[in-house]
Structure formats: C-alpha cells, structure tokens
Design a protein around this motif. Structure first.
Motif, PDB file in Angstrom:
ATOM      1  N   MET A   1       0.846  -1.178   0.000  1.00 60.01           N
ATOM      2  CA  MET A   1       0.000   0.000   0.000  1.00 60.01           C
ATOM      3  C   MET A   1       0.889   1.239   0.000  1.00 60.01           C
ATOM      4  O   MET A   1       1.946   1.259   0.603  1.00 60.01           O
ATOM      5  N   THR A   2       0.442   2.261  -0.669  1.00 61.00           N
ATOM      6  CA  THR A   2       1.176   3.512  -0.769  1.00 61.00           C
ATOM      7  C   THR A   2       0.569   4.540   0.173  1.00 61.00           C
ATOM      8  O   THR A   2      -0.644   4.648   0.282  1.00 61.00           O
ATOM      9  N   THR A   3       1.437   5.299   0.835  1.00 57.69           N
ATOM     10  CA  THR A   3       0.996   6.372   1.708  1.00 57.69           C
ATOM     11  C   THR A   3       1.533   7.688   1.169  1.00 57.69           C
ATOM     12  O   THR A   3       2.734   7.807   0.892  1.00 57.69           O
ATOM     13  N   TRP A   4       0.639   8.651   1.013  1.00 59.01           N
ATOM     14  CA  TRP A   4       0.996   9.974   0.511  1.00 59.01           C
ATOM     15  C   TRP A   4       1.032  10.971   1.662  1.00 59.01           C
ATOM     16  O   TRP A   4       0.162  10.946   2.528  1.00 59.01           O
ATOM     17  N   ILE A   5       2.037  11.852   1.653  1.00 58.32           N
ATOM     18  CA  ILE A   5       2.108  12.936   2.624  1.00 58.32           C
ATOM     19  C   ILE A   5       2.627  14.185   1.919  1.00 58.32           C
ATOM     20  O   ILE A   5       3.226  14.105   0.844  1.00 58.32           O
ATOM     21  N   HIS A   6       2.374  15.327   2.516  1.00 62.36           N
ATOM     22  CA  HIS A   6       2.950  16.579   2.025  1.00 62.36           C
ATOM     23  C   HIS A   6       4.026  16.977   3.015  1.00 62.36           C
ATOM     24  O   HIS A   6       3.765  17.131   4.206  1.00 62.36           O
ATOM     25  N   GLU A   7       5.260  17.080   2.534  1.00 61.18           N
ATOM     26  CA  GLU A   7       6.357  17.481   3.417  1.00 61.18           C
ATOM     27  C   GLU A   7       7.364  18.335   2.669  1.00 61.18           C
ATOM     28  O   GLU A   7       7.732  18.030   1.539  1.00 61.18           O
ATOM     29  N   HIS A   8       7.775  19.420   3.297  1.00 63.04           N
ATOM     30  CA  HIS A   8       8.819  20.299   2.772  1.00 63.04           C
ATOM     31  C   HIS A   8       8.594  20.706   1.313  1.00 63.04           C
ATOM     32  O   HIS A   8       9.509  20.651   0.502  1.00 63.04           O
ATOM     33  N   GLY A   9       7.360  21.069   0.979  1.00 63.37           N
ATOM     34  CA  GLY A   9       7.057  21.535  -0.372  1.00 63.37           C
ATOM     35  C   GLY A   9       6.948  20.450  -1.419  1.00 63.37           C
ATOM     36  O   GLY A   9       7.070  20.725  -2.616  1.00 63.37           O
ATOM     37  N   HIS A  10       6.715  19.207  -0.994  1.00 60.01           N
ATOM     38  CA  HIS A  10       6.586  18.089  -1.937  1.00 60.01           C
ATOM     39  C   HIS A  10       5.451  17.169  -1.513  1.00 60.01           C
ATOM     40  O   HIS A  10       5.194  16.996  -0.327  1.00 60.01           O
ATOM     41  N   LEU A  11       4.789  16.579  -2.517  1.00 61.79           N
ATOM     42  CA  LEU A  11       3.901  15.441  -2.265  1.00 61.79           C
ATOM     43  C   LEU A  11       4.782  14.207  -2.394  1.00 61.79           C
ATOM     44  O   LEU A  11       5.457  14.018  -3.415  1.00 61.79           O
ATOM     45  N   VAL A  12       4.793  13.377  -1.369  1.00 59.25           N
ATOM     46  CA  VAL A  12       5.693  12.226  -1.338  1.00 59.25           C
ATOM     47  C   VAL A  12       4.878  10.951  -1.183  1.00 59.25           C
ATOM     48  O   VAL A  12       4.018  10.858  -0.311  1.00 59.25           O
ATOM     49  N   ALA A  13       5.147   9.989  -2.043  1.00 57.41           N
ATOM     50  CA  ALA A  13       4.520   8.666  -1.953  1.00 57.41           C
ATOM     51  C   ALA A  13       5.549   7.705  -1.388  1.00 57.41           C
ATOM     52  O   ALA A  13       6.680   7.630  -1.881  1.00 57.41           O
ATOM     53  N   ARG A  14       5.147   6.979  -0.336  1.00 53.55           N
ATOM     54  CA  ARG A  14       6.041   5.998   0.300  1.00 53.55           C
ATOM     55  C   ARG A  14       5.393   4.617   0.264  1.00 53.55           C
ATOM     56  O   ARG A  14       4.191   4.491   0.399  1.00 53.55           O
ATOM     57  N   ASN A  15       6.216   3.598   0.112  1.00 54.67           N
ATOM     58  CA  ASN A  15       5.716   2.223   0.157  1.00 54.67           C
ATOM     59  C   ASN A  15       5.622   1.756   1.607  1.00 54.67           C
ATOM     60  O   ASN A  15       5.938   2.512   2.530  1.00 54.67           O
ATOM     61  N   ASP A  16       5.211   0.503   1.825  1.00 50.82           N
ATOM     62  CA  ASP A  16       5.041  -0.036   3.177  1.00 50.82           C
ATOM     63  C   ASP A  16       6.330  -0.019   3.993  1.00 50.82           C
ATOM     64  O   ASP A  16       6.303   0.135   5.209  1.00 50.82           O
ATOM     65  N   ALA A  17       7.461  -0.173   3.324  1.00 56.84           N
ATOM     66  CA  ALA A  17       8.750  -0.196   4.008  1.00 56.84           C
ATOM     67  C   ALA A  17       9.274   1.209   4.311  1.00 56.84           C
ATOM     68  O   ALA A  17      10.310   1.356   4.945  1.00 56.84           O
ATOM     69  N   GLY A  18       8.563   2.235   3.830  1.00 56.66           N
ATOM     70  CA  GLY A  18       8.983   3.613   4.077  1.00 56.66           C
ATOM     71  C   GLY A  18       9.839   4.202   2.973  1.00 56.66           C
ATOM     72  O   GLY A  18      10.267   5.352   3.071  1.00 56.66           O
ATOM     73  N   GLY A  19      10.091   3.434   1.931  1.00 61.04           N
ATOM     74  CA  GLY A  19      10.885   3.933   0.803  1.00 61.04           C
ATOM     75  C   GLY A  19      10.090   4.918  -0.036  1.00 61.04           C
ATOM     76  O   GLY A  19       8.883   4.782  -0.197  1.00 61.04           O
TER      77      GLY A  19
END
Length: 82
Positions: free
Chosen positions: A1-19
């Motif tokens: 599953m992918t988790t999206w967050i907004h951080e430091h002026g970017h939309l970031v998608a991370r995998n389950d392992a946090g990559g």
C-alpha cells in the motif's frame, strides 16, 4: 500500500517499508491531495503508473500469452538447432 504525505514543499509517496516511490514538487495548497490519494488507492495507482513506479499486482500470470520477444527466441532457437 502507498501512503501519501505533504512534506517540505513536496507530495511524497512511500511504500510499506517507508521507501520513497515518487516525490513531486507541490505547494502547501496541494496537501489535501495527499488525503485524497490515501483515500482512493485506484487514483494513487494511476498517478504512480504515470511516473513509471506503479505497484505490481500480485497473483498468477495469465496463461496462454507469450511475449513476442520470447516467441521469437523460441523460433530462433528452433531454426539454429536444425
């Protein structure tokens, strides 16, 4: 599953392992988009696929289908063996 967050002026998608799968420049006004992408996994997969980092669906490969390259390799091997 992918988790999206907004951080430091970017939309970031991370995998389950946090990559990090993808990091897109985005103004703070786009932070609600992260919530939308987290709530709609299909939309998230479409966006990731557009960047060439879509998640692979797990399951059996379809039967009866060969890639054209593998069919050519088999034909080439058969000709070379004659």
């Amino acid at each position: 599953m992918t988790t999206w967050i907004h951080e430091h002026g970017h939309l970031v998608a991370r995998n389950d392992a946090g990559g990090v799968l993808v990091k897109l420049p985005a103004d703070r006004a786009f932070s609600p988009l992260a919530d939308l992408l987290n709530a709609c996994p299909d939309l998230s997969r479409l966006l990731l696929a557009g960047y060439g980092c879509g998640e692979q669906k797990k399951g059996p490969k379809p039967q009866g289908h060969t890639r054209p390259s593998s069919a050519m390799e088999v034909t080439f091997s058969a000709v070379m063996m004659k």
